[in-house]
Design a protein around this motif. Structure first.
Motif, PDB file in Angstrom:
ATOM      1  N   GLY A   1      -7.776  -7.349 -12.175  1.00 28.29           N
ATOM      2  CA  GLY A   1      -7.444  -6.141 -12.950  1.00 28.29           C
ATOM      3  C   GLY A   1      -7.679  -6.323 -14.431  1.00 28.29           C
TER       4      GLY A   1
ATOM      5  N   ASP B   1      -8.567 -12.144 -15.275  1.00 25.04           N
ATOM      6  CA  ASP B   1     -10.032 -12.069 -15.268  1.00 25.04           C
ATOM      7  C   ASP B   1     -10.610 -13.330 -14.646  1.00 25.04           C
ATOM      8  OD1 ASP B   1     -12.038 -10.173 -17.236  1.00 25.04           O
ATOM      9  OD2 ASP B   1     -12.884 -12.062 -16.485  1.00 25.04           O
TER      10      ASP B   1
ATOM     11  N   PHE C   1       0.522   5.657  -6.799  1.00 22.89           N
ATOM     12  CA  PHE C   1       0.689   4.194  -6.739  1.00 22.89           C
ATOM     13  C   PHE C   1       2.126   3.822  -7.160  1.00 22.89           C
ATOM     14  CE2 PHE C   1      -3.852   2.240  -7.285  1.00 22.89           C
ATOM     15  CZ  PHE C   1      -4.363   3.109  -6.355  1.00 22.89           C
TER      16      PHE C   1
HETATM   17  N1  LIG Z   1      -6.416   1.000  -3.702  1.00 20.37           N
HETATM   18  C1  LIG Z   1      -7.416   1.604  -4.308  1.00 20.37           C
HETATM   19  O1  LIG Z   1      -7.480   2.813  -4.357  1.00 20.37           O
HETATM   20  C2  LIG Z   1      -8.515   0.776  -4.932  1.00 20.37           C
HETATM   21  C3  LIG Z   1      -9.423   1.363  -5.823  1.00 20.37           C
HETATM   22  C4  LIG Z   1     -10.381   0.537  -6.420  1.00 20.37           C
HETATM   23  C5  LIG Z   1     -10.469  -0.818  -6.090  1.00 20.37           C
HETATM   24  N2  LIG Z   1      -9.584  -1.326  -5.183  1.00 20.37           N
HETATM   25  C6  LIG Z   1      -9.613  -2.754  -4.812  1.00 20.37           C
HETATM   26  O2  LIG Z   1      -9.209  -3.521  -5.940  1.00 20.37           O
HETATM   27  C7  LIG Z   1      -9.906  -4.759  -5.965  1.00 20.37           C
HETATM   28  C8  LIG Z   1     -10.602  -4.900  -7.308  1.00 20.37           C
HETATM   29  O3  LIG Z   1     -11.545  -3.867  -7.407  1.00 20.37           O
HETATM   30  P1  LIG Z   1     -12.105  -3.330  -8.811  1.00 20.37           P
HETATM   31  O4  LIG Z   1     -12.917  -2.144  -8.448  1.00 20.37           O
HETATM   32  O5  LIG Z   1     -11.021  -3.218  -9.813  1.00 20.37           O
HETATM   33  O6  LIG Z   1     -13.100  -4.532  -9.162  1.00 20.37           O
HETATM   34  P2  LIG Z   1     -13.758  -4.839 -10.574  1.00 20.37           P
HETATM   35  O7  LIG Z   1     -14.969  -5.644 -10.283  1.00 20.37           O
HETATM   36  O8  LIG Z   1     -13.872  -3.596 -11.388  1.00 20.37           O
HETATM   37  O9  LIG Z   1     -12.652  -5.778 -11.273  1.00 20.37           O
HETATM   38  C9  LIG Z   1     -12.249  -7.001 -10.703  1.00 20.37           C
HETATM   39  C10 LIG Z   1     -11.407  -7.747 -11.738  1.00 20.37           C
HETATM   40  O10 LIG Z   1     -10.909  -8.939 -11.141  1.00 20.37           O
HETATM   41  C11 LIG Z   1     -11.244 -10.048 -11.991  1.00 20.37           C
HETATM   42  N3  LIG Z   1     -11.384 -11.250 -11.174  1.00 20.37           N
HETATM   43  C12 LIG Z   1     -12.399 -11.573 -10.337  1.00 20.37           C
HETATM   44  N4  LIG Z   1     -12.141 -12.747  -9.733  1.00 20.37           N
HETATM   45  C13 LIG Z   1     -10.964 -13.191 -10.220  1.00 20.37           C
HETATM   46  C14 LIG Z   1     -10.172 -14.336  -9.992  1.00 20.37           C
HETATM   47  N5  LIG Z   1     -10.547 -15.286  -9.134  1.00 20.37           N
HETATM   48  N6  LIG Z   1      -8.993 -14.469 -10.654  1.00 20.37           N
HETATM   49  C15 LIG Z   1      -8.579 -13.501 -11.532  1.00 20.37           C
HETATM   50  N7  LIG Z   1      -9.306 -12.392 -11.789  1.00 20.37           N
HETATM   51  C16 LIG Z   1     -10.466 -12.228 -11.134  1.00 20.37           C
HETATM   52  C17 LIG Z   1     -12.525  -9.627 -12.686  1.00 20.37           C
HETATM   53  O11 LIG Z   1     -12.762 -10.383 -13.867  1.00 20.37           O
HETATM   54  C18 LIG Z   1     -12.203  -8.153 -12.962  1.00 20.37           C
HETATM   55  O12 LIG Z   1     -11.396  -8.020 -14.106  1.00 20.37           O
HETATM   56  C19 LIG Z   1     -10.874  -4.719  -4.772  1.00 20.37           C
HETATM   57  O13 LIG Z   1     -10.302  -5.423  -3.703  1.00 20.37           O
HETATM   58  C20 LIG Z   1     -10.987  -3.240  -4.433  1.00 20.37           C
HETATM   59  O14 LIG Z   1     -11.242  -3.023  -3.058  1.00 20.37           O
HETATM   60  C21 LIG Z   1      -8.620  -0.563  -4.639  1.00 20.37           C
END
Ligand SMILES: NC(=O)c1ccc[n+]([C@@H]2O[C@H](COP(=O)([O-])OP(=O)(O)OC[C@H]3O[C@@H](n4cnc5c(N)ncnc54)[C@H](O)[C@@H]3O)[C@@H](O)[C@H]2O)c1
Length: 380
Positions: free
Chosen positions: A11, A39, A323
């Protein structure tokens, strides 16, 4: 009431879902944001954590450091949200559960059925909460649908029609975009792309609202953009417990449908129709009667919908508040456990690790069916 220490993994700045978690967890004042590994890049993780007001020693560069750091503290956080990319969910959630933290994991909970089963077991064994962020089940009118089905207002349920079809993967220029490309690479994304990413929400809502599990599926997975290894569009016929007929469409090609999450439920004596882009209106048509529009926040709704509704009727109430209802439920259950008290039964409606497991089982059965010429396939 003492606030519950909360941490976030993933996040980070610019991520899609990070803001929604931070905003939602903060809304009811039940949680205090105390720790984060935000991150994949350690420097950016620490920097962003500091910019959000975390103390330097709790703005971690890595989730393993965060686990060790928090375990060592007397005032350690109790609850953590995992909002990292899908492949990391299992490892991180498992580690935190085993160390005694409650976990809210983003969907999909895991990549494989085996991992999902393991997480359910670990949560049981550790006596910690493992929830999954099917955040759309926090919308007041989704809870209204569930309450209407449960109270028999629609009679026996015949059909559930679930869609999550938007235009979010419709640009063929994205073939070279690394942020999109991995989603269609089997080695990185697993058995499914759009169905695992988006369709999973629609399927969860169908189960949540009807109170039934999916028992079998017949799926067609296809890709409309050449070169994609996994599907960007899927159509599934399914069956649920008690003979409910299910239909599900997931697509990333549906330009103009924007977010495109909808649920329709049809029973013997009425039908319900809800779309996430107009979440404040639920359309209810009793058999042989005109359609009624149920407005979020209006009087006469179920206790569950009233509890989930925060703002006066007529004002927009959206996704972060949905949420926030999941966070409030979890906060109430954690606080009740601490006090040795019973939580409000309505707080027990949050999506659990069992729901996460069922979803993964469904998607894997769908992928198997699609790989076998849409043959009907049982969901374990
Ligand atoms: N519930 C919902 O409605 C919803 C909506 C969007 C995304 N998601 C889920 O949320 C998750 C993230 O999706 P997103 O779209 O925000 O992805 P994104 O690529 O936009 O962001 C991912 C974030 O996680 C960080 N990250 C990656 N690996 C990491 C690690 N090992 N340790 C700490 N931080 C790390 C990245 O640097 C980035 O800040 C996914 O599993 C996605 O399926 C859920």
């Amino acid at each position: 009431m003492a606030r519950i220490g909360w941490g976030l993994i993933g996040g980070g700045e610019g991520s899609q879902i990070g803001f929604a978690h931070r905003a939602s967890a903060g809304i009811d004042g039940r949680f205090e944001f105390l720790a984060g590994a935000l991150d994949a890049d350690p420097g950016r993780a620490r920097q962003f954590g500091l910019s959000l007001g975390l103390k330097p020693e709790r703005a971690y560069g890595d989730w393993r450091q965060m686990l060790a750091g928090e375990e060592a503290r007397e005032d350690r956080i109790e609850f953590v949200t995992v909002a990292t990319p899908n492949v990391t969910h299992f490892e991180i959630s498992k580690a935190f559960l085993e160390s005694g933290f409650h976990v809210l994991c983003e969907k999909p909970m895991t990549m494989t059925v085996e991992e999902a089963r393991a997480l359910v077991e670990i949560a049981e064994k550790s006596q910690r909460i493992c929830a999954v962020n099917y955040g759309y089940s926090g919308y007041p009118l989704v809870r209204q649908m569930k309450a209407m089905v449960a109270s028999g207002q629609l009679g026996r349920i015949r059909v559930a029609f679930a869609e999550f079809a938007g235009g979010f993967m419709a640009d063929s220029a994205d073939a070279d975009n690394p942020r999109v490309r991995w989603r269609f690479d089997r080695a990185q994304a697993g058995v499914s792309a759009i169905t695992m990413d988006a369709g999973i929400h629609a399927l969860h809502l169908a189960c949540y609202v009807t109170g039934r599990k999916v028992t079998s599926v017949s799926s067609d997975f296809a890709h409309g953009i050449a070169g994609r290894e996994l599907e960007d569009d899927s159509l599934t016929a399914f069956r649920m417990e008690d003979g409910v007929i299910g239909r599900a469409w997931a697509s990333g090609l549906a330009i103009g449908r924007t977010h495109g999450l909808t649920l329709q439920v049809f029973g013997e004596t009425g039908g319900l129709r809800w779309a996430q882009e107009q979440p404040n209106q639920l359309f209810w048509t009793p058999l042989n009667e005109p359609t009624r529009v149920l407005e979020r926040g209006a009087s006469g709704l179920s206790d569950a919908a009233e509890r989930a509704s925060r703002i006066t009727v007529g004002h927009a109430e959206g996704m972060p508040l949905a949420f926030a209802n999941i966070y409030r439920d979890l906060g109430e259950v954690i606080a009740s456990r601490q006090a040795g008290a019973e939580p409000d039964p309505l707080a027990l409606d949050y999506p659990t690790a069992e729901d996460g497991l069922h979803s993964i089982e469904i998607i894997h059965a769908m992928a198997e069916s699609a790989g076998n010429g849409s043959r009907w396939t049982n969901v374990p």
